[in-house]
Write a protein that holds these residues in place. Sequence first.
Motif, short mmCIF file in Angstrom:
data_model
loop_
_atom_site.label_atom_id
_atom_site.label_comp_id
_atom_site.label_asym_id
_atom_site.label_seq_id
_atom_site.Cartn_x
_atom_site.Cartn_y
_atom_site.Cartn_z
N GLY A 4 0.80 -1.21 0.00
CA GLY A 4 0.00 0.00 0.00
C GLY A 4 0.84 1.26 0.00
O GLY A 4 2.06 1.22 -0.03
N ARG A 110 1.60 -8.04 -9.68
CA ARG A 110 0.85 -7.22 -10.64
C ARG A 110 -0.56 -7.73 -10.90
O ARG A 110 -1.41 -6.96 -11.37
CB ARG A 110 1.63 -7.07 -11.93
N LYS A 112 -2.63 -8.35 -8.58
CA LYS A 112 -3.41 -7.58 -7.60
C LYS A 112 -3.08 -6.10 -7.62
O LYS A 112 -3.88 -5.28 -7.18
CB LYS A 112 -3.13 -8.11 -6.19
N HIS A 113 -1.88 -5.75 -8.09
CA HIS A 113 -1.39 -4.37 -8.00
C HIS A 113 -0.70 -3.99 -9.32
O HIS A 113 0.54 -3.98 -9.39
CB HIS A 113 -0.44 -4.28 -6.82
N ALA A 116 2.53 -1.72 -9.78
CA ALA A 116 3.81 -2.09 -9.18
C ALA A 116 4.96 -1.88 -10.15
O ALA A 116 4.93 -2.39 -11.26
CB ALA A 116 3.76 -3.55 -8.74
#
Length: 134
Positions: A4, A110, A112-113, A116
């Motif tokens: 986060g 990546r 989930k995010h 990144a």
Amino acid sequence: LFIGNRAQATNWDLVSSLNIKYIVNASRDGSSPFPSIQYFTCPITDTEKTDLSEACRLSWDFIESAYQHSPAGAVLVHCASGISRSVALVAHYLMRKECISYDESMRRIRIKHPAAAPNAGFTLQLRLLEASFR
């Protein structure tokens, strides 16, 4: 294990809803606003010349200890934007824990995010470490 940014790490509603009990703060802002959360601060400068080795080793120890003491509790790793420093530490953790390559760790992150993107210096250091985890 969550990645986060500073705003998310200081949002009690979010932190508590995710059952976060431990926070790794990789930013240069060493704040720890929630007394019920256990913090580990390892300020990292987001430059290509920054040596990640100590931060990787210490954050690994903290995360492993967190999961041993509270298997149901989640860990949040954050930096200012949640894009480079925190991602590098989580990539390192996954590489070591799962015995996977840098590319595989980033593929998993990546999913989930998508934002990144560790800087080129962090990427190089992690690629150099990957052989030691396989």
